[in-house]
Design an enzyme around this catalytic site. Sequence first.
Site, short mmCIF file in Angstrom:
data_model
loop_
_atom_site.label_atom_id
_atom_site.label_comp_id
_atom_site.label_asym_id
_atom_site.label_seq_id
_atom_site.Cartn_x
_atom_site.Cartn_y
_atom_site.Cartn_z
N VAL A 106 53.31 -36.82 30.19
CA VAL A 106 54.25 -38.08 30.73
C VAL A 106 53.66 -39.37 30.28
O VAL A 106 52.66 -39.82 30.19
CB VAL A 106 53.93 -37.99 32.54
CG1 VAL A 106 54.65 -39.43 32.87
CG2 VAL A 106 54.24 -36.82 33.10
N ASN A 160 44.74 -38.91 29.27
CA ASN A 160 45.21 -38.07 28.10
C ASN A 160 45.77 -38.84 27.18
O ASN A 160 46.62 -39.70 27.79
CB ASN A 160 46.04 -36.85 28.49
CG ASN A 160 44.87 -35.90 29.33
OD1 ASN A 160 44.02 -35.88 29.18
ND2 ASN A 160 45.58 -35.22 30.18
N HIS A 213 48.18 -42.84 32.93
CA HIS A 213 47.66 -42.61 34.20
C HIS A 213 46.34 -41.99 33.90
O HIS A 213 46.13 -41.56 33.11
CB HIS A 213 48.67 -41.51 34.93
CG HIS A 213 48.94 -40.38 33.58
ND1 HIS A 213 50.14 -40.40 32.88
CD2 HIS A 213 48.51 -39.00 33.42
CE1 HIS A 213 50.16 -39.36 32.01
NE2 HIS A 213 49.19 -38.65 32.66
N ARG A 257 49.16 -38.10 44.63
CA ARG A 257 48.72 -36.71 44.43
C ARG A 257 49.45 -36.15 43.35
O ARG A 257 50.68 -36.19 43.41
CB ARG A 257 48.61 -36.17 45.51
CG ARG A 257 47.67 -36.43 46.60
CD ARG A 257 47.22 -35.64 47.88
NE ARG A 257 46.42 -36.33 48.69
CZ ARG A 257 45.32 -36.63 48.61
NH1 ARG A 257 44.46 -36.16 47.94
NH2 ARG A 257 44.70 -37.31 49.84
N ASP A 258 48.70 -35.42 42.34
CA ASP A 258 49.27 -34.69 41.38
C ASP A 258 50.02 -33.56 41.97
O ASP A 258 49.61 -32.92 43.04
CB ASP A 258 48.24 -34.24 40.49
CG ASP A 258 49.05 -33.78 39.06
OD1 ASP A 258 48.67 -34.53 37.99
OD2 ASP A 258 49.56 -32.94 39.03
N HIS A 289 43.92 -39.73 35.61
CA HIS A 289 43.36 -38.61 36.48
C HIS A 289 42.11 -38.66 37.08
O HIS A 289 41.26 -39.08 36.38
CB HIS A 289 43.38 -37.21 35.68
CG HIS A 289 44.60 -36.90 35.04
ND1 HIS A 289 45.53 -35.79 35.33
CD2 HIS A 289 45.11 -37.18 33.71
CE1 HIS A 289 46.39 -35.71 34.71
NE2 HIS A 289 46.25 -36.40 33.87
#
Length: 114
Positions: free
Chosen positions: A96, A87, A100, A29-30, A102
């Site tokens: 970061v 992104n 990743h 989880r973010d 999302h």
Amino acid sequence: MDDCIFCKIASGDIPADIVYQDEQVVGFRDLNPQAPTHVLVIPKKHIATLNDLLPEDEEIVGRMVGAAREIAMREGIADAGYRTVFNCNEQGGQTVFHIHLHLLGGRPMTWPPG
Ligand code: 5GP
Ligand code: ZN
């Protein structure tokens, strides 16, 4: 990578709320969720940006998408719908530098993104 926060999450050196794990990828989880479900899916292998993907990494990216699908099912957002986002670099909004995916869901998404 020694100073990469997501490598440390993948190795267990930094705690995270892990919701999915297999031999190649981890989902957690973010820390600053932008939707009721906001999970980040990362490869265990350090890859800084999508620009750094090698042809042999494409299987890993396939696993990341498959993991996002599985997590969406488990979170109960699959039928209503969700968004998946990579992104890349500054204008893409990447902060970061370990790739990743999302997974965002649990509310309607708008388009175009900001
Ligand atoms: P980016 O802006 O690079 O696409 O997304 C990075 C995401 O990582 C952000 O949504 C941010 O909230 C999340 N994040 C940054 N540091 C941590 C951390 O230490 N733990 C977790 N769980 N999420 C983090
Ligand atoms: Zn890393």
